[in-house]
Design an enzyme around this catalytic site. Structure first.
Site, PDB file in Angstrom:
ATOM      1  N   ASN A  10       0.865  -1.184   0.000  1.00  0.00           N
ATOM      2  CA  ASN A  10       0.000   0.000   0.000  1.00  0.00           C
ATOM      3  C   ASN A  10       0.900   1.233   0.000  1.00  0.00           C
ATOM      4  O   ASN A  10       1.410   1.626   1.047  1.00  0.00           O
ATOM      5  CB  ASN A  10      -0.913  -0.017   1.236  1.00  0.00           C
ATOM      6  N   TRP A  11       1.080   1.798  -1.188  1.00  0.00           N
ATOM      7  CA  TRP A  11       2.005   2.940  -1.304  1.00  0.00           C
ATOM      8  C   TRP A  11       1.450   4.215  -0.694  1.00  0.00           C
ATOM      9  O   TRP A  11       2.182   5.171  -0.484  1.00  0.00           O
ATOM     10  CB  TRP A  11       2.311   3.212  -2.789  1.00  0.00           C
ATOM     11  N   LYS A  12       0.139   4.258  -0.464  1.00  0.00           N
ATOM     12  CA  LYS A  12      -0.517   5.481   0.017  1.00  0.00           C
ATOM     13  C   LYS A  12      -0.186   6.652  -0.923  1.00  0.00           C
ATOM     14  O   LYS A  12       0.009   6.429  -2.115  1.00  0.00           O
ATOM     15  CB  LYS A  12      -0.134   5.762   1.472  1.00  0.00           C
TER      16      LYS A  12
ATOM     17  N   HIS B 151     -10.011   1.751   4.380  1.00  0.00           N
ATOM     18  CA  HIS B 151      -8.765   1.947   5.131  1.00  0.00           C
ATOM     19  C   HIS B 151      -9.006   2.956   6.263  1.00  0.00           C
ATOM     20  O   HIS B 151      -9.764   3.916   6.087  1.00  0.00           O
ATOM     21  CB  HIS B 151      -7.658   2.448   4.197  1.00  0.00           C
TER      22      HIS B 151
ATOM     23  N   GLU C  77      -7.334   5.346   7.336  1.00  0.00           N
ATOM     24  CA  GLU C  77      -7.042   6.746   6.986  1.00  0.00           C
ATOM     25  C   GLU C  77      -8.218   7.364   6.224  1.00  0.00           C
ATOM     26  O   GLU C  77      -8.494   8.560   6.376  1.00  0.00           O
ATOM     27  CB  GLU C  77      -5.732   6.811   6.171  1.00  0.00           C
TER      28      GLU C  77
ATOM     29  N   GLU D  83      -6.256  -4.222  10.428  1.00  0.00           N
ATOM     30  CA  GLU D  83      -5.190  -3.243  10.643  1.00  0.00           C
ATOM     31  C   GLU D  83      -5.490  -2.436  11.902  1.00  0.00           C
ATOM     32  O   GLU D  83      -6.214  -1.423  11.825  1.00  0.00           O
ATOM     33  CB  GLU D  83      -5.110  -2.285   9.445  1.00  0.00           C
TER      34      GLU D  83
ATOM     35  N   GLY E 124       1.871   2.608  10.731  1.00  0.00           N
ATOM     36  CA  GLY E 124       2.890   3.643  10.577  1.00  0.00           C
ATOM     37  C   GLY E 124       3.578   4.035  11.879  1.00  0.00           C
ATOM     38  O   GLY E 124       4.259   5.053  11.945  1.00  0.00           O
TER      39      GLY E 124
ATOM     40  N   SER F 277       2.639  -1.812  10.520  1.00  0.00           N
ATOM     41  CA  SER F 277       4.072  -1.932  10.803  1.00  0.00           C
ATOM     42  C   SER F 277       4.657  -3.311  10.500  1.00  0.00           C
ATOM     43  O   SER F 277       5.551  -3.787  11.196  1.00  0.00           O
ATOM     44  CB  SER F 277       4.378  -1.517  12.250  1.00  0.00           C
TER      45      SER F 277
ATOM     46  N   GLY G 251       2.448  -0.969   4.389  1.00  0.00           N
ATOM     47  CA  GLY G 251       2.580   0.431   4.013  1.00  0.00           C
ATOM     48  C   GLY G 251       4.033   0.836   3.883  1.00  0.00           C
ATOM     49  O   GLY G 251       4.680   0.610   2.858  1.00  0.00           O
ATOM     50  N   GLY G 252       4.580   1.429   4.946  1.00  0.00           N
ATOM     51  CA  GLY G 252       5.939   1.981   4.930  1.00  0.00           C
ATOM     52  C   GLY G 252       6.983   1.058   4.318  1.00  0.00           C
ATOM     53  O   GLY G 252       7.782   1.483   3.470  1.00  0.00           O
TER      54      GLY G 252
HETATM   55  P1  PGA Z   1       2.257   0.551   7.711  1.00  0.00           P
HETATM   56  O1  PGA Z   1       0.836   0.808   6.998  1.00  0.00           O
HETATM   57  O2  PGA Z   1       2.778  -0.756   7.181  1.00  0.00           O
HETATM   58  O3  PGA Z   1       3.105   1.727   7.322  1.00  0.00           O
HETATM   59  O4  PGA Z   1       2.000   0.487   9.171  1.00  0.00           O
HETATM   60  C1  PGA Z   1      -0.054  -0.240   6.760  1.00  0.00           C
HETATM   61  C2  PGA Z   1      -1.311   0.272   6.112  1.00  0.00           C
HETATM   62  O5  PGA Z   1      -1.805   1.342   6.491  1.00  0.00           O
HETATM   63  O6  PGA Z   1      -1.863  -0.367   5.203  1.00  0.00           O
END
Ligand code: PGA
Length: 253
Positions: free
Chosen positions: A9-11, A97, A99, A169, A175, A215, A236-237
């Site tokens: 997930n590049w966001k 998600h 966010e 999640e 993050g 994470s 994500g990250g």
């Molecule tokens: P993260 O994000 O791996 O940076 O914690 C995961 C996500 O939001 O899908």
């Protein structure tokens, strides 16, 4: 058996040249591997969906969008429909998600509508759920996640559920560098699978992939993915670093 899946997930990160470098590196590392069993999906920003769908044509990688509109079409300036995404090569879409729920005020109903539009367009869905730290501290996390599921899957049929993957999640793990322990992930995944069993029956419950996100990195992926009810990850990250993401995928070798 659920399909094992690792999703990047590049966001809202990476310019097109940066994204090109990253995806080329990842796919190069992985293509030299003996093909492992996990499906690899890149959830890219809308504007790159068509480009990377063509780029990856014929390769064993899929493209997801990170969101879609809850409407089929019409006067919704700036929105992107599920049909548009399917028409430019996306095969998956992330819906719900945390966010999006937090910053764009997506309610259970809106998330449910998005799932319907995505399925109608022939997309497969990665449906996200997960509690905040406040809710976990009150020990209400199991109830909360079950409500999230019921709040958006109430109208979904068993047949439709075959095209939906759940991503658990926990918001406090996204993050933050503070992943859920394998025990915390496993117990929530078991609760989710049990919900699926009550609602859709044993077969669907057994076959639905339940991903963990929050994470995930190359160090913790192996132990998290080894949990009985964890069928992969939403990353994500760590998906922004080619070697690291490839290592996470290779946890399934
Ligand atoms: P993260 O994000 O791996 O940076 O914690 C995961 C996500 O939001 O899908």
């Amino acid at each position: 058996m659920p399909q094992k899946i690792v999703t990047a997930n590049w966001k809202m990160n990476l310019t097109l040249p940066e994204a090109n470098t990253l995806i080329s590196e990842v796919t190069n590392i992985l293509k030299d591997e003996k093909r492992n069993s996990a499906e690899v999906i890149f959830a890219v920003p809308f504007v790159y969906v068509q480009y990377f769908s063509s780029f990856l044509k014929g390769q064993p990688f899929a493209i997801a969008a990170q969101n879609c509109s809850e409407y089929e079409k019409g006067a919704y300036t700036g929105e992107i429909s599920a049909q548009m995404l399917a028409s430019v090569g996306a095969t998956w879409v992330i819906v719900g998600h945390s966010e999006r729920r937090l910053y764009y005020h997506e309610t259970y109903r809106i998330v449910g509508e998005k799932i319907q539009r995505a399925l109608e367009a022939g997309l497969k869905v990665i449906f996200c759920c997960g509690e905040t730290l406040e809710i976990r501290d009150k020990n209400e996390h199991f109830e909360f996640v079950k409500n999230q599921l019921e709040g958006s899957l109430a109208e979904i049929t068993a047949e439709q559920m075959k095209n939906i993957v759940i991503a658990y999640e926990p918001v406090w793990a996204i993050g933050t560098g503070k992943n859920a322990t394998p025990e915390q992930a496993q117990e929530m995944h078991a609760v989710i699978r049990n919900y699926l069993k009550q609602k859709f029956g044993s077969q669907i419950a057994q076959d639905t992939s339940i991903l963990y996100g929050g994470s995930v990195n190359a160090q913790n992926a192996k132990t998290l993915f080894a949990c009985q009810d964890v069928d992969g990850g939403l990353v994500g990250g760590a998906s922004l670093k080619s070697r690291e993401f490839a290592e996470i995928v290779k946890s399934y070798n």
